[in-house]
Design a protein around this motif. Structure first.
Motif, short mmCIF file in Angstrom:
data_model
loop_
_atom_site.label_atom_id
_atom_site.label_comp_id
_atom_site.label_asym_id
_atom_site.label_seq_id
_atom_site.Cartn_x
_atom_site.Cartn_y
_atom_site.Cartn_z
N ASN A 24 0.81 -1.22 0.00
CA ASN A 24 0.00 0.00 0.00
C ASN A 24 0.85 1.28 0.00
O ASN A 24 0.47 2.29 0.58
CB ASN A 24 -1.00 0.01 1.16
N HIS A 25 2.01 1.20 -0.66
CA HIS A 25 2.80 2.40 -0.93
C HIS A 25 3.29 2.30 -2.39
O HIS A 25 3.08 1.28 -3.05
CB HIS A 25 3.95 2.58 0.06
N MET A 26 3.93 3.36 -2.89
CA MET A 26 4.31 3.35 -4.31
C MET A 26 5.33 2.25 -4.58
O MET A 26 6.34 2.12 -3.89
CB MET A 26 4.87 4.71 -4.73
N ASN A 27 5.05 1.48 -5.63
CA ASN A 27 5.92 0.41 -6.09
C ASN A 27 7.21 1.00 -6.64
O ASN A 27 7.21 2.07 -7.25
CB ASN A 27 5.18 -0.39 -7.18
N VAL A 28 8.32 0.29 -6.48
CA VAL A 28 9.63 0.80 -6.89
C VAL A 28 9.68 1.20 -8.37
O VAL A 28 10.35 2.16 -8.73
CB VAL A 28 10.76 -0.21 -6.56
N ALA A 29 8.97 0.49 -9.23
CA ALA A 29 9.00 0.79 -10.66
C ALA A 29 8.45 2.18 -10.96
O ALA A 29 8.92 2.85 -11.89
CB ALA A 29 8.21 -0.26 -11.43
N TYR A 30 7.51 2.63 -10.16
CA TYR A 30 6.88 3.93 -10.43
C TYR A 30 7.74 5.09 -9.97
O TYR A 30 7.57 6.21 -10.46
CB TYR A 30 5.46 3.95 -9.86
N TYR A 31 8.66 4.86 -9.05
CA TYR A 31 9.62 5.91 -8.74
C TYR A 31 10.41 6.24 -10.00
O TYR A 31 10.63 7.41 -10.33
CB TYR A 31 10.58 5.47 -7.63
N ILE A 32 10.85 5.21 -10.70
CA ILE A 32 11.58 5.41 -11.96
C ILE A 32 10.72 6.16 -12.97
O ILE A 32 11.20 7.07 -13.65
CB ILE A 32 12.06 4.06 -12.55
N LEU A 33 9.44 5.80 -13.07
CA LEU A 33 8.54 6.50 -13.98
C LEU A 33 8.48 7.98 -13.65
O LEU A 33 8.61 8.83 -14.54
CB LEU A 33 7.13 5.90 -13.91
N VAL A 34 8.28 8.32 -12.38
CA VAL A 34 8.18 9.72 -11.99
C VAL A 34 9.48 10.46 -12.29
O VAL A 34 9.47 11.57 -12.84
CB VAL A 34 7.77 9.85 -10.50
N PHE A 35 10.62 9.86 -11.96
CA PHE A 35 11.90 10.49 -12.28
C PHE A 35 12.09 10.63 -13.80
O PHE A 35 12.62 11.63 -14.27
CB PHE A 35 13.07 9.72 -11.67
N ASP A 36 11.64 9.64 -14.57
CA ASP A 36 11.76 9.71 -16.02
C ASP A 36 10.92 10.86 -16.58
O ASP A 36 11.37 11.59 -17.47
CB ASP A 36 11.36 8.38 -16.66
N LEU A 37 9.71 11.03 -16.07
CA LEU A 37 8.85 12.14 -16.51
C LEU A 37 9.51 13.48 -16.17
O LEU A 37 9.44 14.43 -16.97
CB LEU A 37 7.47 12.03 -15.89
N ALA A 38 10.17 13.55 -15.03
CA ALA A 38 10.90 14.76 -14.66
C ALA A 38 12.08 14.98 -15.62
O ALA A 38 12.37 16.12 -16.01
CB ALA A 38 11.39 14.67 -13.22
N GLY A 39 12.76 13.90 -16.00
CA GLY A 39 13.87 14.01 -16.95
C GLY A 39 13.41 14.52 -18.30
O GLY A 39 14.08 15.35 -18.93
N VAL A 40 12.26 14.05 -18.75
CA VAL A 40 11.68 14.52 -20.02
C VAL A 40 11.44 16.03 -19.93
O VAL A 40 11.73 16.78 -20.87
CB VAL A 40 10.39 13.76 -20.36
N GLU A 41 10.92 16.48 -18.79
CA GLU A 41 10.68 17.91 -18.60
C GLU A 41 11.99 18.69 -18.58
O GLU A 41 12.10 19.75 -19.18
CB GLU A 41 9.90 18.15 -17.30
N LEU A 42 13.00 18.16 -17.90
CA LEU A 42 14.29 18.84 -17.83
C LEU A 42 14.89 19.03 -19.23
O LEU A 42 15.28 20.14 -19.60
CB LEU A 42 15.27 18.07 -16.96
N VAL A 43 14.97 17.96 -20.00
CA VAL A 43 15.61 18.09 -21.32
C VAL A 43 14.76 18.95 -22.26
O VAL A 43 15.31 19.64 -23.12
CB VAL A 43 15.99 16.72 -21.96
N ALA A 44 13.44 18.96 -22.06
CA ALA A 44 12.59 19.87 -22.85
C ALA A 44 12.93 21.31 -22.51
O ALA A 44 13.00 22.17 -23.41
CB ALA A 44 11.12 19.57 -22.60
N GLN A 45 13.16 21.61 -21.23
CA GLN A 45 13.55 22.96 -20.83
C GLN A 45 14.89 23.34 -21.44
O GLN A 45 15.15 24.52 -21.68
CB GLN A 45 13.62 23.06 -19.30
N LEU A 46 15.74 22.35 -21.69
CA LEU A 46 17.04 22.61 -22.32
C LEU A 46 16.93 22.70 -23.85
O LEU A 46 17.93 22.98 -24.51
CB LEU A 46 18.03 21.51 -21.93
#
Length: 168
Positions: A24-46
């Motif tokens: 009943n907490h976030m599965n480890v795989a979804y931490y990677i998903l959230v960080f990946d979505l943040a990475g997509v945003e970062l490189v878009a800003q660049l």
């Protein structure tokens, strides 16, 4: 573990029910998903946005990730991702992300960190390439902004079981 001060939030999201595991907490795989979505945003800003990639056939790919799971996050909780550029060259980015979870009272805590090596890629050749000049200019500006920040404690960690010396 010290938190990196003064990093802007580059991505925020709410924890969804299908991201939870049987604990009943976030599965480890979804931490990677959230960080990946943040990475997509970062490189878009660049400047390396999905649209740019579609037009120029230049993108980014992750070479390596090191993640820590510092505290749980649960259903409906908001998380904010910040990122620091630790180092770069003409083809690679060494990045450090922090995930901060928000409590109902507005306080926050460090939930997870991700150290990442990413690379610029020519999608036509499927090989590493140098960042285009306009994107490199933005990378260098970001590097200048982050240069004076203290190095996070857990950069370059290795995984292993720490054993106490045998008595005797």
């Amino acid at each position: 573990m010290t938190q990196t001060p003064n990093l802007p939030i580059i991505y925020s999201t709410e924890i969804k029910s299908d991201w939870l595991d049987y604990n009943n907490h976030m599965n480890v795989a979804y931490y990677i998903l959230v960080f990946d979505l943040a990475g997509v945003e970062l490189v878009a800003q660049l400047g390396l946005s999905p649209e740019y990639t579609e037009q120029q056939k230049i993108s980014w790919m992750v070479l390596e990730n090191h993640i820590t799971y510092d505290n749980e996050v649960s259903l409906g909780q908001e998380v904010d991702i910040s990122c620091r550029l630790l180092d770069n060259d003409s083809k690679r980015l060494h990045l450090y992300f922090e995930m901060h979870a928000r409590n109902a009272d507005g306080s926050t805590y460090l939930a997870s960190t991700l150290e990442q090596m990413a690379m610029c890629v020519d999608l036509k050749a499927r090989k590493a390439c140098e960042f285009p000049v306009d994107i490199m200019t933005k990378i260098e500006a970001l590097a200048d902004k982050h240069e004076a920040l203290p190095m996070p404690d857990n950069i370059g960690r290795k995984i292993g079981i720490r054993r106490k010396p045998a008595a005797g």
